[in-house]
Design a protein around this motif. Structure first.
Motif, PDB file in Angstrom:
ATOM      1  N   GLU A   1     -72.184 -25.609  20.347  1.00 61.43           N
ATOM      2  CA  GLU A   1     -73.289 -25.683  19.868  1.00 61.43           C
ATOM      3  C   GLU A   1     -73.519 -24.324  19.346  1.00 61.43           C
ATOM      4  OE1 GLU A   1     -76.117 -27.641  21.999  1.00 61.43           O
ATOM      5  OE2 GLU A   1     -77.875 -27.001  20.695  1.00 61.43           O
ATOM      6  N   LYS A   2     -73.629 -23.258  19.986  1.00 57.73           N
ATOM      7  CA  LYS A   2     -73.752 -21.835  19.663  1.00 57.73           C
ATOM      8  C   LYS A   2     -73.164 -21.356  18.447  1.00 57.73           C
ATOM      9  CE  LYS A   2     -74.233 -17.157  21.325  1.00 57.73           C
ATOM     10  NZ  LYS A   2     -75.799 -16.785  21.556  1.00 57.73           N
ATOM     11  N   LEU A   3     -71.552 -21.852  18.538  1.00 56.63           N
ATOM     12  CA  LEU A   3     -70.962 -21.145  17.515  1.00 56.63           C
ATOM     13  C   LEU A   3     -71.175 -22.120  16.206  1.00 56.63           C
ATOM     14  CD1 LEU A   3     -68.076 -20.013  19.727  1.00 56.63           C
ATOM     15  CD2 LEU A   3     -69.441 -18.543  18.262  1.00 56.63           C
ATOM     16  N   LEU A   4     -71.424 -23.446  16.395  1.00 60.85           N
ATOM     17  CA  LEU A   4     -71.749 -24.314  15.247  1.00 60.85           C
ATOM     18  C   LEU A   4     -72.797 -23.735  14.449  1.00 60.85           C
ATOM     19  CD1 LEU A   4     -70.185 -26.698  14.183  1.00 60.85           C
ATOM     20  CD2 LEU A   4     -71.456 -28.237  15.775  1.00 60.85           C
ATOM     21  N   LYS A   5     -73.697 -23.278  15.135  1.00 56.37           N
ATOM     22  CA  LYS A   5     -75.109 -22.525  14.439  1.00 56.37           C
ATOM     23  C   LYS A   5     -74.396 -21.384  13.559  1.00 56.37           C
ATOM     24  CE  LYS A   5     -79.206 -20.808  16.453  1.00 56.37           C
ATOM     25  NZ  LYS A   5     -79.669 -20.632  17.401  1.00 56.37           N
ATOM     26  N   GLN A   6     -73.632 -20.559  14.236  1.00 56.78           N
ATOM     27  CA  GLN A   6     -73.116 -19.399  13.616  1.00 56.78           C
ATOM     28  C   GLN A   6     -72.404 -19.778  12.586  1.00 56.78           C
ATOM     29  OE1 GLN A   6     -71.533 -16.609  16.249  1.00 56.78           O
ATOM     30  NE2 GLN A   6     -73.216 -16.247  17.343  1.00 56.78           N
ATOM     31  N   GLU A   7     -71.329 -20.818  12.503  1.00 57.05           N
ATOM     32  CA  GLU A   7     -70.555 -21.301  11.434  1.00 57.05           C
ATOM     33  C   GLU A   7     -71.466 -21.801  10.325  1.00 57.05           C
ATOM     34  OE1 GLU A   7     -67.651 -20.913  11.221  1.00 57.05           O
ATOM     35  OE2 GLU A   7     -66.270 -21.814  13.061  1.00 57.05           O
TER      36      GLU A   7
ATOM     37  N   ARG B   1     -63.991 -25.832   0.113  1.00 57.49           N
ATOM     38  CA  ARG B   1     -64.481 -24.568  -0.281  1.00 57.49           C
ATOM     39  C   ARG B   1     -66.070 -24.397  -0.028  1.00 57.49           C
ATOM     40  NH1 ARG B   1     -60.268 -22.943  -4.371  1.00 57.49           N
ATOM     41  NH2 ARG B   1     -58.806 -21.841  -3.072  1.00 57.49           N
ATOM     42  N   ASN B   2     -66.669 -25.528  -0.426  1.00 60.57           N
ATOM     43  CA  ASN B   2     -67.985 -25.665  -0.684  1.00 60.57           C
ATOM     44  C   ASN B   2     -68.460 -26.080   0.711  1.00 60.57           C
ATOM     45  OD1 ASN B   2     -70.113 -24.653  -2.229  1.00 60.57           O
ATOM     46  ND2 ASN B   2     -70.444 -26.694  -2.930  1.00 60.57           N
TER      47      ASN B   2
ATOM     48  N   LEU C   1     -73.833 -18.442   3.722  1.00 61.14           N
ATOM     49  CA  LEU C   1     -73.374 -17.262   3.098  1.00 61.14           C
ATOM     50  C   LEU C   1     -72.218 -17.041   2.241  1.00 61.14           C
ATOM     51  CD1 LEU C   1     -74.235 -14.702   6.281  1.00 61.14           C
ATOM     52  CD2 LEU C   1     -75.548 -14.930   4.001  1.00 61.14           C
ATOM     53  N   ILE C   2     -71.317 -17.900   2.482  1.00 64.81           N
ATOM     54  CA  ILE C   2     -70.198 -18.299   1.764  1.00 64.81           C
ATOM     55  C   ILE C   2     -70.663 -19.089   0.455  1.00 64.81           C
ATOM     56  CG2 ILE C   2     -68.007 -19.324   1.288  1.00 64.81           C
ATOM     57  CD1 ILE C   2     -67.391 -18.695   4.049  1.00 64.81           C
ATOM     58  N   GLN C   3     -71.485 -20.210   0.558  1.00 61.57           N
ATOM     59  CA  GLN C   3     -71.883 -20.682  -0.610  1.00 61.57           C
ATOM     60  C   GLN C   3     -72.590 -20.007  -1.503  1.00 61.57           C
ATOM     61  OE1 GLN C   3     -74.084 -23.766   1.828  1.00 61.57           O
ATOM     62  NE2 GLN C   3     -72.320 -25.340   1.706  1.00 61.57           N
ATOM     63  N   GLN C   4     -73.541 -19.081  -0.719  1.00 64.22           N
ATOM     64  CA  GLN C   4     -74.302 -17.827  -1.873  1.00 64.22           C
ATOM     65  C   GLN C   4     -73.618 -16.718  -2.283  1.00 64.22           C
ATOM     66  OE1 GLN C   4     -77.434 -16.907   1.191  1.00 64.22           O
ATOM     67  NE2 GLN C   4     -78.134 -18.971   1.590  1.00 64.22           N
ATOM     68  N   LYS C   5     -72.256 -16.817  -2.061  1.00 63.87           N
ATOM     69  CA  LYS C   5     -71.184 -15.734  -2.597  1.00 63.87           C
ATOM     70  C   LYS C   5     -71.423 -14.406  -2.070  1.00 63.87           C
ATOM     71  CE  LYS C   5     -69.589 -18.605  -6.101  1.00 63.87           C
ATOM     72  NZ  LYS C   5     -68.571 -19.698  -5.554  1.00 63.87           N
ATOM     73  N   LYS C   6     -72.173 -14.446  -0.832  1.00 58.97           N
ATOM     74  CA  LYS C   6     -72.492 -13.002  -0.009  1.00 58.97           C
ATOM     75  C   LYS C   6     -71.396 -12.929   0.886  1.00 58.97           C
ATOM     76  CE  LYS C   6     -77.412 -13.317  -0.412  1.00 58.97           C
ATOM     77  NZ  LYS C   6     -78.764 -13.971   0.318  1.00 58.97           N
TER      78      LYS C   6
ATOM     79  N   ASP D   1     -64.104 -15.919   2.403  1.00 58.73           N
ATOM     80  CA  ASP D   1     -63.364 -16.684   3.381  1.00 58.73           C
ATOM     81  C   ASP D   1     -62.733 -15.684   4.624  1.00 58.73           C
ATOM     82  OD1 ASP D   1     -63.942 -19.015   2.576  1.00 58.73           O
ATOM     83  OD2 ASP D   1     -62.184 -19.452   1.636  1.00 58.73           O
ATOM     84  N   ASP D   2     -62.029 -14.496   3.930  1.00 63.39           N
ATOM     85  CA  ASP D   2     -61.812 -13.156   4.904  1.00 63.39           C
ATOM     86  C   ASP D   2     -62.632 -12.768   5.621  1.00 63.39           C
ATOM     87  OD1 ASP D   2     -59.096 -13.970   3.998  1.00 63.39           O
ATOM     88  OD2 ASP D   2     -59.059 -12.025   2.405  1.00 63.39           O
ATOM     89  N   ASP D   3     -63.914 -12.899   5.172  1.00 68.82           N
ATOM     90  CA  ASP D   3     -65.133 -11.968   5.847  1.00 68.82           C
ATOM     91  C   ASP D   3     -65.152 -13.059   7.158  1.00 68.82           C
ATOM     92  OD1 ASP D   3     -65.355 -10.046   3.896  1.00 68.82           O
ATOM     93  OD2 ASP D   3     -67.051 -11.029   2.762  1.00 68.82           O
ATOM     94  N   ALA D   4     -65.108 -14.281   6.588  1.00 66.05           N
ATOM     95  CA  ALA D   4     -65.654 -15.367   7.725  1.00 66.05           C
ATOM     96  C   ALA D   4     -64.417 -15.213   8.935  1.00 66.05           C
ATOM     97  CB  ALA D   4     -65.380 -16.761   7.344  1.00 66.05           C
ATOM     98  N   MET D   5     -63.176 -14.865   8.490  1.00 62.66           N
ATOM     99  CA  MET D   5     -62.281 -14.753   9.731  1.00 62.66           C
ATOM    100  C   MET D   5     -62.568 -13.308  10.605  1.00 62.66           C
ATOM    101  SD  MET D   5     -60.363 -17.436   9.372  1.00 62.66           S
ATOM    102  CE  MET D   5     -58.680 -17.442   9.986  1.00 62.66           C
ATOM    103  N   ALA D   6     -63.161 -12.386   9.703  1.00 63.51           N
ATOM    104  CA  ALA D   6     -63.439 -11.020  10.260  1.00 63.51           C
ATOM    105  C   ALA D   6     -64.657 -11.288  11.265  1.00 63.51           C
ATOM    106  CB  ALA D   6     -63.687 -10.082   9.200  1.00 63.51           C
TER     107      ALA D   6
END
Lengths: 567, 567
Positions: free
Chosen positions: A66-72, A130-131, A78-83, A86-91
Motif C-alpha cells: 500500500e505504501k509503495l502503491l501510494k508512491q507509484e 506510458r500514460n 509526475l511522469i504524466q506532468q513530464k516532470k 521513466d529512467d527517473d522512476a527507476m532511479a
C-alpha cells in the motif's frame, strides 16, 4: 575508560582519504547518473508525506504494498506532468531501496511492447501504458515451468469463426506464477503462450490479455488472479498468479512484429529475423544486473565500513578508548576486498556495456554475429559472479556488524533479501556457471586439438596467446615474462598483470580439459562449472608457475593481494 | 505432455528407502525426544485456536510478538498445572519453529539463578520464576560491548548506609542491548555489572534488578526500557534495551554463590571455585547448538528434497513428463551432502555430549581439568562449523527450490533468518575459528619442537601418532597404510578412514606451522584461522600423499566422495 564520539571518529577516517569523494563519484558513476540522483533526491525530500521511508520496517506485507502503491501513484502523476522520465522512476527505486507494484510495468511490459509490437499495437497499448491508463505485467513463468520456457503450458489458440485467440490454462501447473505487478496492480498481462493455429503449434509468443476492468479493477470473466503473499524480500512488489479459463481476445492482441497471423489463420514469419537477436536482449539485461550489483554492494560496504570505524571492542590500555573493530585483520580481511570489488563491478559494467554496444552494432550494421557467442558466455559469468558477490557480500557486511547487523535498522537485511532473487532470475547462477565454464572449456579444447581458433573475441585471444603443447603437457608460450620485473614495471604495465590473469585462466582450463579428454576422467556439467568457478577464484598457484621470475612476481605482487583478496 | 501427481511421485521415492524411517527416527533422535515430540504435537494439535501458525507469515513484528505471547501464556498455565515441563516448553519452540518472549526466561534467567544464586535467593527469585509470577531476562550485552565482557560499563555500587546496591548506566553505550524478553515481557533482569565496593572494582557479577511493576507492568522509577524493533528474524522474541538511572536494589539481590558481600562491605570469594568452570558452561551451551543445528538442518533438507523430487524441469521426451530436478547432478551435488551432514551433526552432538560428560565428571570428582582445554577448542570448532553449515545449508536448500524457495511459505526463509544469530552469538564464528586453529597449531608446534605432548586428548593423540620429522620436512610415521587396502577392508575398517582424516589434519597443521616457524612467513590469527578452515574443508590432496597405495585409497574411496561432498 575513554570514549570517542561518532562524529570525531568518522571525520578522522574521512580525513585520511587521498582523493576528493565528489570527483570519485563523478568518475565511477558518471555525470548523467549523478544528475539523475540529485534530481530524484530533490523530489523525494520535498514530499516526505509520500516518500518518507522511516516506518517501512514496521509494516507487514499489505502495508508495504500500500505504501509503495501510494508512491507509484505520485511518480505516475509526475511522469504524466513530464516532470519525471521513466529512467527517473527507476532511479527512485534505487534511492528508496524499494521496488513498487509498477516496477515490472516499466521494466518489462513497456519494453516488450517496444520491441515486439507493431506500430498499430504500440498506439493501442504502449501509449496508454506510458500514460498509466493501463498497468501491465509480463506473464511468462508458470507454477510448473521456469527455466524451461519451451515447456510452458498456457495456450493461445486461434478461433477463425470470431477472429479471436482463446487463451487457456489447461492445468494447475500452467498457472502463471511469480508475475511482478500482477497481484494487485495490473490491468493487462503480456502472456507468453503456446501459439496454436489450425492445430499447429508455432511455439511461445506474447499476447496481450486484459485481466482486470479499467473501470472497477475487478478481475474480468474467466480470469482467476491474486497476490502471492509474503516473500523473503521484494515485498513492495505484488508478485501474483493468474489462471485463464478459455479467455477470448481479439487477434490484434498477439504481438505481431516477429510473427503475423491474418484472419484466415495464415502465419508469416519475417525472414530477416535472426533468432539469435533474443540472446542479445538477455545479454543486455544481464549487463544491467552487473551495474546494479556494483551500486548496491557500494551501499552495503558504506554501512559496514562506517559502522566498523565507529564500533570499538577490546584494547590494550584500559585508560584509552577501545580499538575500532575495522583495525582488526579479522574485519579488514572480509571487508576491504568487498570495497575493492564494488569499484571493480562498476568498472566492469562500463566496459561490458561498451563491448555490448560494439557487438550490437556489428549485428545491426553487418549482420555479423561473431562476437555474440563469447558475449553471451561472458554475460553469464559476470551475472553469476557479480550477483553472488553482492548478495553474499552484503551478508558479510551484516556479519561484521555483529548483533547490530541483525536489526532491520542496519538496512543490510532488507538489502540482502531484496537483492537475493538476482542469483535466481535471468538464469539461475548454477545454470549460468555451467554455460560459461562449458564455453571456456570448449575454446581450450579447440586450442589443444590444434584446430585453428577462428574467432577473435577476448577469450579466444587468451588461448591463442597461450597455446597448449599436448605432448609436453604444458603451455608452450612463455612470452608473458619478457619484460623486466620491478615494482615500477608492474605498476605501470597493466598488460603484464592482465597476462598473468590470462595465463591463469588458460592454465586452469587446459588442466581441466586434460583431465577430461586425455586422462578420461568422468565429469558432468556441474562438476565442470564447479571446478572452473573454484579454480578461477583461488590464488595463483605458485608451484605450478615455475621459474624464479614467476616466483618474484608471485612474492611481490600476487601474494600480498591474494592474502586478503583471494583474487 | 504427461504429468505426475505429487502423491505418486513422493510415494515412489519413499518406496526406495532401504530402512524404516520410524526406526531411523528413534536411532538418531532417541526415545526421549521422540516421546517429548509426540506429547507436544498432541498439545499443539488439540488447541489450534492458540497454537495454529498458519497466519504467521502475514503478521508484522507487533502481531508476531502478540501471537507468541498468547502461546507463552498457555504454556505457562500448562506448566503451572504440571502438564508440561520446562523441557517440553523448549520443545514447543522447535515444533512451532518460533521462539516467544519467555524463551530467555527459561533459557537464561532460570539457569543463571540455578547456578549462581544461594538457596535463600532461589527461594526468593527462582521459585517465583518457575511459577511465572515473575518473568526474567539475562542482561549482559551492552550497546557498545559484546565480545569484550570485561569492558561492560554498567555499575553496581555498594551503598553501605542503606545496605543497597546502586545500579547505574553511566553512558549511552552502557545501555543493555539485544536482551531477549526485555522488550515487552520481563519484570526482572539479571544484570551483569561491574561490582564496586568501597571504590574497589571486583569485576563483572550478576545482580537481580526489578524493572517493571508486577502490578501494572509499568517501568519502575529510574528504568528506561523498550523493545528493539524489527529484526532479520527471531521476531517473536522481544529483544530490548534498558538503561538504569541510579536504581537501588537490596544487597540481597547480588547473586552470592561465587561472591558474598556482608553489610559492612566485606567481600568473600570462596577458594574452591575454579574460574575455569565457566569455560565448562560455555562448552555445554555450544554442544547444545550443535544438536539444534542438526535438527534444524534436517527440517530444511526435508523440504528441499521433497520439493526437488516433485518439481520437474526439462526432459528428453516431450510425450513423457519432465525430469524431477533432484535427478540432475547440479541439484544432487548441492543437496545430498547436506542430507549426510544432518546425520553427521546429530551423531557428533551425541558423541560430544558424552565427551562433555566425561570431562565434567573428571572435574567434579578429581578436580582434573586436563581435558577441558581441548574440549573448549573442539566446542569452538564444532559450533562454528555446524552453525555455518546449517545457516548456509538452509540457504542452499532455498536456492535449489528456485523461485518457490523465495516465498515465505517455503518455510526456508524464516528458518534461515531465525537461525542466523547462531553464527554470531555464543562467540562469533570468526572469533571461534581463530580459537580452534590456534589450538591445533599450538599442538602441532609442540610436536614439531619434540617437546613431549603431555595431554592425552584426541587432538594430541593425532599429533603423537603422526610425528613430524623436521629435517626431512615430512610426517615420519607411515603405519596408516599397513593394512591391505580393498573395498572390504575400508568399509569394515572405520579406523583406517579415521586415520586418513587424522593424517590430513596433521599434514595441514604441520604445513602451516612450517610456513610460520621455519619459513618465517608473516601470519596473523585471521589468516591462520582461514588457512585451517579452508585446508580442512578441501578434498585430500592426492599429490601430497605420495605412493601408489595412497593413490589407490584416493581413487577408490576419497575421490568419489569428495567429488560430491568436498569432505
Amino acid at each position: 575508560m575513554g570514549s570517542v564520539s561518532t562524529q570525531v571518529t568518522l571525520a578522522k577516517e574521512r580525513d585520511n582519504a587521498t582523493f576528493d569523494p565528489n570527483l570519485m563519484d563523478l568518475f565511477i558513476n558518471g555525470e548523467a547518473w549523478v544528475n539523475t540522483r540529485n534530481k530524484i533526491l530533490d523530489v523525494v525530500r520535498k514530499q516526505p508525506e509520500i516518500f518518507d521511508m522511516s516506518d517501512i520496517y514496521f509494516l507487514n506485507r499489505e502495508g508495504e504494498v500500500e505504501k509503495l502503491l501510494k508512491q507509484e501513484k505520485r511518480v505516475a502523476e509526475l511522469i504524466q506532468q513530464k516532470k519525471l522520465t521513466d529512467d527517473d522512476a527507476m532511479a527512485i527505486t534505487y534511492i528508496q531501496d524499494a521496488s513498487g507494484p509498477y516496477r515490472l510495468h516499466r521494466g518489462m511490459f513497456m519494453p516488450t511492447l517496444e520491441r515486439q509490437a507493431t506500430d498499430e499495437q504500440k498506439k493501442a497499448f504502449l501509449e496508454k501504458a506510458r500514460n498509466y491508463e493501463i498497468i501491465g505485467c509480463y506473464a511468462q513463468t508458470e507454477m510448473g515451468h521456469g527455466s524451461n520456457v519451451r515447456g510452458l503450458e498456457t495456450t493461445a489458440t486461434y478461433i477463425q469463426e470470431t477472429d479471436e485467440f482463446e487463451v487457456d490454462s489447461p492445468t494447475l501447473t500452467s498457472t502463471k506464477w511469480w508475475i511482478g505487478g500482477l497481484g494487485v496492480a495490473a490491468t493487462h498481462a503480456c502472456v507468453m503462450a503456446q501459439l496454436i493455429i489450425k492445430n499447429k503449434n508455432y511455439g511461445v509468443y506474447p499476447i496481450v490479455v486484459p485481466i482486470r476492468s479499467t473501470v472497477d479493477h475487478k478481475p474480468l470473466p474467466g480470469v482467476s488472479v491474486g497476490d502471492h503473499g509474503p516473500k523473503m524480500g521484494f515485498n513492495g512488489v505484488d508478485n501474483g498468479f493468474v489462471n485463464f479459463d478459455k479467455v477470448r481476445v481479439p487477434r490484434f492482441n498477439l504481438l505481431q512484429r516477429y510473427i503475423t497471423v491474418d484472419n484466415q489463420g495464415n502465419v508469416t514469419i519475417p525472414s530477416d529475423v535472426d533468432p539469435r537477436v533474443t540472446y542479445s536482449t538477455m545479454v543486455y539485461v544481464r549487463s544491467n544486473i552487473v551495474n546494479i550489483m556494483g551500486k548496491e554492494l557500494s551501499k552495503a560496504v558504506t554501512i559496514a565500513v562506517r559502522y566498523t570505524s565507529v564500533r570499538r571492542q577490546f584494547g590494550d590500555d584500559p585508560n584509552k578508548s577501545e580499538n575500532p573493530v575495522l583495525d582488526y585483520p579479522i574485519v579488514q580481511y572480509r571487508l576491504i576486498p568487498l570495497v575493492a570489488k564494488t569499484y571493480m563491478m562498476l568498472g566492469m559494467s562500463h566496459e561490458f556495456y561498451a563491448n555490448y554496444e560494439r557487438c550490437r552494432m556489428a549485428i545491426e550494421k553487418n549482420n555479423d554475429f561473431s562476437l555474440l557467442k563469447e558475449m553471451h558466455a561472458v554475460s553469464c559469468g559476470l551475472k553469476k559472479w557479480c550477483s553472488d558477490t553482492t548478495v553474499y557480500g552484503i551478508d558479510t557486511c551484516r556479519h561484521v556488524c555483529g548483533g547490530h547487523g541483525f536489526s532491520l535498522f542496519s538496512g543490510l537485511n532488507t538489502a540482502f533479501a531484496n537483492l537475493y532473487p538476482n542469483i535466481i532470475w535471468e538464469g539461475d547462477n548454477f545454470v549460468l556457471a555451467q554455460q560459461t565454464a562449458r564455453y571456456i572449456l570448449k575454446v581450450a579444447e579447440n586450442s589443444m586439438n590444434s584446430s585453428p581458433i577462428e574467432s577473435d573475441d577476448p577469450t579466444s585471444q587468451i588461448f591463442k596467446k597461450f597455446k597448449y603443447d599436448l605432448p609436453k603437457r604444458k603451455i608452450s608460450n612463455n612470452k608473458l615474462w619478457n619484460s623486466e620485473i620491478t615494482p615500477q614495471t608492474v605498476v605501470s604495465n597493466e598488460q603484464l598483470l592482465l597476462n598473468i590473469l590470462a595465463y591463469k585462466v588458460a592454465h586452469q582450463a587446459y588442466t581441466l580439459a586434460t583431465k577430461i579428454n586425455v586422462d578420461k576422467q568422468s565429469w558432468n556439467d556441474s562438476l565442470v562449472a564447479d571446478y572452473m568457478t573454484r579454480a578461477l577464484s583461488e590464488p595463483l598457484n605458485r608451484e605450478k608457475m615455475g621459474d624464479e621470475l614467476r616466483e618474484q612476481i608471485f612474492k611481490r605482487y600476487i601474494e600480498p593481494v591474494t592474502k586478503y583478496a583471494k583474487l
